[in-house]
Design a protein around this motif. Structure first.
Motif, PDB file in Angstrom:
ATOM      1  N   VAL A 135       0.845  -1.186   0.000  1.00 37.87           N
ATOM      2  CA  VAL A 135       0.000   0.000   0.000  1.00 37.87           C
ATOM      3  C   VAL A 135       0.882   1.238   0.000  1.00 37.87           C
ATOM      4  O   VAL A 135       1.595   1.513   0.970  1.00 37.87           O
ATOM      5  N   GLU A 136       0.807   1.991  -1.100  1.00 38.92           N
ATOM      6  CA  GLU A 136       1.609   3.204  -1.223  1.00 38.92           C
ATOM      7  C   GLU A 136       0.854   4.415  -0.689  1.00 38.92           C
ATOM      8  O   GLU A 136      -0.392   4.449  -0.706  1.00 38.92           O
ATOM      9  N   SER A 137       1.607   5.384  -0.258  1.00 40.24           N
ATOM     10  CA  SER A 137       1.047   6.670   0.165  1.00 40.24           C
ATOM     11  C   SER A 137       2.131   7.726   0.022  1.00 40.24           C
ATOM     12  O   SER A 137       3.307   7.402  -0.173  1.00 40.24           O
ATOM     13  N   GLY A 138       1.713   8.983   0.120  1.00 40.26           N
ATOM     14  CA  GLY A 138       2.679  10.076   0.128  1.00 40.26           C
ATOM     15  C   GLY A 138       2.764  10.875  -1.155  1.00 40.26           C
ATOM     16  O   GLY A 138       3.493  11.870  -1.217  1.00 40.26           O
ATOM     17  N   LEU A 170       7.556   9.009  -0.427  1.00 41.25           N
ATOM     18  CA  LEU A 170       6.574   7.957  -0.648  1.00 41.25           C
ATOM     19  C   LEU A 170       6.813   6.810   0.321  1.00 41.25           C
ATOM     20  O   LEU A 170       7.960   6.500   0.649  1.00 41.25           O
ATOM     21  N   SER A 171       5.719   6.200   0.750  1.00 30.92           N
ATOM     22  CA  SER A 171       5.796   5.049   1.635  1.00 30.92           C
ATOM     23  C   SER A 171       5.118   3.852   0.983  1.00 30.92           C
ATOM     24  O   SER A 171       4.129   4.017   0.263  1.00 30.92           O
ATOM     25  N   CYS A 172       5.641   2.673   1.259  1.00 27.63           N
ATOM     26  CA  CYS A 172       5.048   1.426   0.791  1.00 27.63           C
ATOM     27  C   CYS A 172       4.956   0.499   1.998  1.00 27.63           C
ATOM     28  O   CYS A 172       5.968  -0.077   2.426  1.00 27.63           O
ATOM     29  N   THR A 208       8.118  -1.350   6.127  1.00 31.85           N
ATOM     30  CA  THR A 208       7.760  -0.310   5.153  1.00 31.85           C
ATOM     31  C   THR A 208       9.004   0.109   4.376  1.00 31.85           C
ATOM     32  O   THR A 208      10.098   0.197   4.945  1.00 31.85           O
ATOM     33  N   THR A 238       0.640   5.554  -6.446  1.00 32.81           N
ATOM     34  CA  THR A 238       0.345   6.879  -5.909  1.00 32.81           C
ATOM     35  C   THR A 238       0.821   7.918  -6.913  1.00 32.81           C
ATOM     36  O   THR A 238       1.917   7.801  -7.478  1.00 32.81           O
TER      37      THR A 238
END
Length: 114
Positions: free
Chosen positions: A5-8, A20-22, A77, A108
């Motif tokens: 799940v990516e974010s950022g 970015l985070s995974c 992560t 993302t």
């Protein structure tokens, strides 16, 4: 079941930074090679950065010196720190790993305005 799940992602001006985070589940990131890919509209997907289980890193020439891949084993992560962003970095960024098979996150969006 493996999930990435990516974010950022977001909108940033040229010269700015994003991280970015995974977040991974179903695998242990420190035991697997983890990658970041990106795909811009009308272009092929390209490998941006990778980190192996022993911590060796790889960067595409276009991002060397600007992007840094890292991992937090306690949080399971992987991160992509992106500095000095350029308009050509605009793309959907996806986290990937090859375990029993290839796994991808949903991606993302990163948009860099000039």
């Amino acid at each position: 079941q493996v999930q990435l799940v990516e974010s950022g992602g977001g909108l940033v001006q040229a010269g700015g930074s994003l991280r970015l985070s995974c977040a991974a589940s179903g695998i242990i990131v420190r035991l697997n090679a983890m990658d970041w890919y990106r795909q811009a509209p009308g272009k092929q997907r390209e490998l941006v950065a990778a980190i192996t289980s022993d911590g060796t890193t790889y960067y595409a020439d276009s991002v060397k010196g600007r992007f840094t891949i890292s991992r937090d084993n306690a949080k399971n992560t992987v991160y992509l720190q992106m500095n000095s962003l350029k308009s050509e970095d605009t793309a959907v960024y996806c986290c990937h790993t090859l375990s029993s098979r290839s796994y991808w996150g949903q991606g993302t969006q990163v948009t860099v305005s000039s």
